[in-house]
Write an enzyme that holds these catalytic residues in place. Structure first.
Site, short mmCIF file in Angstrom:
data_model
loop_
_atom_site.label_atom_id
_atom_site.label_comp_id
_atom_site.label_asym_id
_atom_site.label_seq_id
_atom_site.Cartn_x
_atom_site.Cartn_y
_atom_site.Cartn_z
N LYS A 172 10.28 13.01 0.32
CA LYS A 172 9.23 13.72 1.06
C LYS A 172 8.24 12.71 1.62
O LYS A 172 7.49 12.08 0.88
CB LYS A 172 8.47 14.69 0.14
CG LYS A 172 7.50 15.56 0.94
CD LYS A 172 6.28 15.98 0.16
CE LYS A 172 5.04 15.21 0.46
NZ LYS A 172 4.53 15.19 1.84
N GLU A 245 2.47 4.11 -7.77
CA GLU A 245 1.87 2.96 -7.06
C GLU A 245 0.64 3.52 -6.35
O GLU A 245 0.78 4.20 -5.34
CB GLU A 245 2.85 2.37 -6.05
CG GLU A 245 4.18 1.90 -6.63
CD GLU A 245 4.03 0.76 -7.60
OE1 GLU A 245 3.04 0.00 -7.50
OE2 GLU A 245 4.89 0.63 -8.49
N CYS A 279 -3.11 -0.56 0.71
CA CYS A 279 -3.48 -0.51 -0.71
C CYS A 279 -3.99 -1.88 -1.15
O CYS A 279 -4.78 -1.99 -2.07
CB CYS A 279 -2.30 -0.08 -1.55
SG CYS A 279 -0.82 -1.03 -1.21
N GLU A 376 -12.27 3.22 -3.37
CA GLU A 376 -11.34 2.85 -2.30
C GLU A 376 -11.75 3.59 -1.03
O GLU A 376 -11.76 4.83 -1.00
CB GLU A 376 -9.91 3.20 -2.68
CG GLU A 376 -8.91 2.66 -1.68
CD GLU A 376 -7.47 3.08 -1.98
OE1 GLU A 376 -7.24 4.25 -2.30
OE2 GLU A 376 -6.58 2.21 -1.86
P1 NAP Z 1 -2.09 10.85 -0.85
O1 NAP Z 1 -3.03 11.78 -0.22
O2 NAP Z 1 -2.13 10.69 -2.32
O3 NAP Z 1 -0.63 11.31 -0.39
C1 NAP Z 1 0.52 10.60 -0.73
C2 NAP Z 1 1.72 11.54 -0.71
O4 NAP Z 1 1.54 12.51 -1.73
C3 NAP Z 1 1.88 12.30 0.60
O5 NAP Z 1 3.24 12.42 0.90
C4 NAP Z 1 1.27 13.64 0.26
O6 NAP Z 1 1.75 14.71 1.04
C5 NAP Z 1 1.73 13.80 -1.18
N1 NAP Z 1 0.96 14.79 -1.94
C6 NAP Z 1 -0.28 15.26 -1.70
N2 NAP Z 1 -0.60 16.20 -2.62
C7 NAP Z 1 0.45 16.31 -3.45
C8 NAP Z 1 0.74 17.11 -4.58
N3 NAP Z 1 -0.15 17.99 -5.05
N4 NAP Z 1 1.93 16.97 -5.20
C9 NAP Z 1 2.84 16.09 -4.74
N5 NAP Z 1 2.64 15.31 -3.65
C10 NAP Z 1 1.46 15.41 -3.03
O7 NAP Z 1 -2.23 9.37 -0.24
P2 NAP Z 1 -2.24 8.94 1.28
O8 NAP Z 1 -3.54 9.27 1.89
O9 NAP Z 1 -0.99 9.41 1.94
O10 NAP Z 1 -2.12 7.35 1.13
C11 NAP Z 1 -3.20 6.52 0.86
C12 NAP Z 1 -3.21 6.11 -0.61
O11 NAP Z 1 -1.99 5.50 -0.95
C13 NAP Z 1 -4.28 5.08 -0.89
O12 NAP Z 1 -4.92 5.37 -2.10
C14 NAP Z 1 -3.49 3.78 -0.99
O13 NAP Z 1 -4.11 2.77 -1.75
C15 NAP Z 1 -2.24 4.28 -1.64
N6 NAP Z 1 -1.15 3.33 -1.45
C16 NAP Z 1 -0.72 2.63 -2.53
C17 NAP Z 1 0.28 1.68 -2.38
C18 NAP Z 1 0.80 0.89 -3.56
O14 NAP Z 1 1.91 0.39 -3.49
N7 NAP Z 1 0.03 0.74 -4.61
C19 NAP Z 1 0.85 1.46 -1.12
C20 NAP Z 1 0.37 2.20 -0.05
C21 NAP Z 1 -0.62 3.14 -0.21
P3 NAP Z 1 0.99 15.28 2.33
O15 NAP Z 1 -0.04 14.28 2.73
O16 NAP Z 1 2.07 15.43 3.32
O17 NAP Z 1 0.40 16.59 1.92
#
Ligand code: NAP
Length: 485
Positions: A172, A245, A279, A376
């Site tokens: 997904k 992650e 990240c 963050e």
């Molecule tokens: P996010 O809001 O946590 O979303 C990540 C994924 O989770 C999306 O596909 C989202 O789907 C899904 N999601 C949302 N609510 C969910 C739920 N209740 N159950 C299951 N899945 C759910 O993060 P983002 O805004 O996309 O990405 C930014 C974050 O990612 C930052 O905190 C960044 O630091 C982190 N990140 C970490 C790494 C690493 O390797 N450590 C690398 C890159 C990014 P939808 O958005 O489609 O609803």
């Protein structure tokens, strides 16, 4: 154009009959319509992955590797096209989206090689005529949930190791970058994988993600995203293998007596690359007091030269969406209220009336306990904190809940090794920025950044395999361990 889910080798519309739009963040125009899937679609995809599992598991790993090579070859051919699609949908600049696709190529190449390794080990038994070893087995159906900021590389970092270990997949992607995911899925389809081994379902985290997390047929979840959702997944998943992650609040430490131009370039790349939406973004800079003023002058002079605009032509692209613009703007207000000094930027911008742009922003005179130094932001905002010496700088560096990446510019060996040994992160860079991971090394963090798993490198294999201990007794009699007679 309306794009579909990929389930059991077929492109299918969602049971919900609904779609959602993905927008170009530079122009606010739609790039396509995507299936707003529901639980029924996810259940179908999980069922197909479960059915395909024995076939894929039983295929010799070097045979599985051939599919990964085909995917890698196809990615190479399609690199430029994919990079341009990513600029359109995610917004970052072309040279970086090329890097994103290259990371996917690299990980498929690396993991294809694992097809001829997937090492366990042998050891001696405590009993005679008994042989002991470990083997790696696949976990089963793995659900992969990914963010939008590396919409090709992050899925690839999960798909390649999951496949080589013999798992089947339901993927997904983020609803902000479904087109990139569909393009990757098309390339995976071209490799001729047996049907059901790889499935893609688009839709929101709430509708799609929840079923993935709670479905009993799913054995592993690999999630990259925010700490908030990571914590929620951990609570809901029950007894499944969960790889998290999560976010970062990464730091660059700048010692006195270093090549300041080099350090400034490192901060520009770390803080404003991908518009700060990494990240591993360098959102804090801890500078030795002796060189702080000079460093700031050089940094501001350099930032003034950066051009904001479309990822095809500019140095800094847009943020991903309007929510992200509001979030960055709110942290600018918070930074001012907290008493730090705005050195540059701080405003949202439109280009020809459109786009989610935000000026590269520098705060100084920040204190470690301030919100802008703790939370963050995920935007082009960097906070400068002064340190009186490198001991203090190292302590400030650790003074956050996250622990992904840190960097130090120094000529002093002790300082460098102090940051390596005492820095509470999964990744450390000496004399370069906080970003620049290579696929044959492990990627991940400590503290609030994750739950101990690592992606890429040999450690990426651990996330997607189970280690089995095997005892092979050829003595012909009942032998009991621990000296039991
Ligand atoms: P996010 O809001 O946590 O979303 C990540 C994924 O989770 C999306 O596909 C989202 O789907 C899904 N999601 C949302 N609510 C969910 C739920 N209740 N159950 C299951 N899945 C759910 O993060 P983002 O805004 O996309 O990405 C930014 C974050 O990612 C930052 O905190 C960044 O630091 C982190 N990140 C970490 C790494 C690493 O390797 N450590 C690398 C890159 C990014 P939808 O958005 O489609 O609803």
């Amino acid at each position: 154009m309306v794009y579909k889910n990929y389930i059991n080798g077929k492109w299918l519309s969602s049971d919900s009959k609904k779609t959602f739009d993905s927008l170009n963040p530079a122009t606010e125009q739609g790039v396509g319509k995507f299936q707003k899937s529901d639980k029924i679609d996810v259940k179908k995809a999980i069922k197909s992955a479960k059915k395909a599992f024995p076939v894929w598991r039983d295929m010799p790993a070097p045979e599985r590797a051939k599919y990964l090579w085909k995917i890698r070859d196809c990615l190479i051919k399609e690199k430029e096209r994919l990079a341009k699609i990513e600029v359109k949908e995610m917004g970052k600049v072309l040279k970086e989206t090329r890097g994103d696709v290259q990371e996917a190529i690299d990980i498929f190449e690396y993991m294809a090689g694992e097809g001829r390794r997937l090492f366990g080990y042998t050891t001696k038994s405590e009993l005679p005529d008994k042989f002991a070893m470990t083997v790696r087995n696949p976990v089963g159906v793995c659900c992969l949930i990914t963010p939008w900021n590396f919409p090709i590389a992050i899925p690839a970092w999960k798909i390649a190791p999951a496949l080589i270990c013999g798992n089947t997949i339901v993927f997904k992607p983020s609803s902000d970058t479904p087109l990139c995911a569909i393009e990757l899925a098309k390339i995976i389809e071209k490799s001729g994988l047996p049907k059901g081994v790889f499935n893609l379902v688009t839709g929101s985290g709430k509708d799609v993600g929840d079923e993935m997390i709670t479905n009993p047929d799913v054995r592993a979840i690999s999630f990259t995203g925010s700490k908030k959702i990571g914590e929620l997944i951990l609570k809901k998943a029950g007894i499944k293998k969960v790889g998290l992650e999560l976010g970062g609040k990464n730091v660059i430490i700048v010692d006195k007596d270093v090549d300041l131009e080099l350090a400034v370039e490192g901060v520009i790349w770390g803080a404003f690359g991908t518009t700060g939406q990494r990240c591993t973004a360098s959102s804090r800079v801890v500078v030795h007091k002796n060189i702080k003023k000079k460093f700031e002058d050089m940094l501001v002079k350099r930032v003034r030269k950066l051009k904001l605009g479309s990822g095809l032509t500019a140095d800094i692209g847009p943020l991903i969406n309007e929510t992200a613009v509001k979030k960055s703007a709110s942290y600018v207000s918070i930074g001012k209220e907290e008493g730090s000094r705005l050195l540059h930027g701080g405003k949202a911008r439109k280009i020809k009336g459109k786009g989610y742009f935000f000026e590269p922003t520098i705060f100084t005179n920040c204190k470690s306990e301030m919100k802008i130094c703790q939370e963050e932001i995920f935007g082009p905002i960097v906070s400068i904190i002064e340190a009186k010496n490198m001991d203090e700088a190292t302590k400030i560096a650790n003074d956050v809940d996250y622990g992904l990446s840190n960097a130090v510019y120094t000529r002093d060996m002790k300082t460098a090794f102090d940051v390596i040994n005492k820095g509470e992160t999964g990744i450390t860079y000496i004399n370069s920025s906080t970003i620049g991971a290579e696929v044959h090394l492990p990627f991940g963090g400590v503290k609030g950044t994750g739950n101990g798993t690592r992606e890429a490198g040999i450690e990426g294999i651990n996330e997607f395999s189970e280690t089995k201990a095997v005892y092979f007794d050829y003595s012909g009699k009942l032998q009991k361990a621990q000296g039991i007679e």
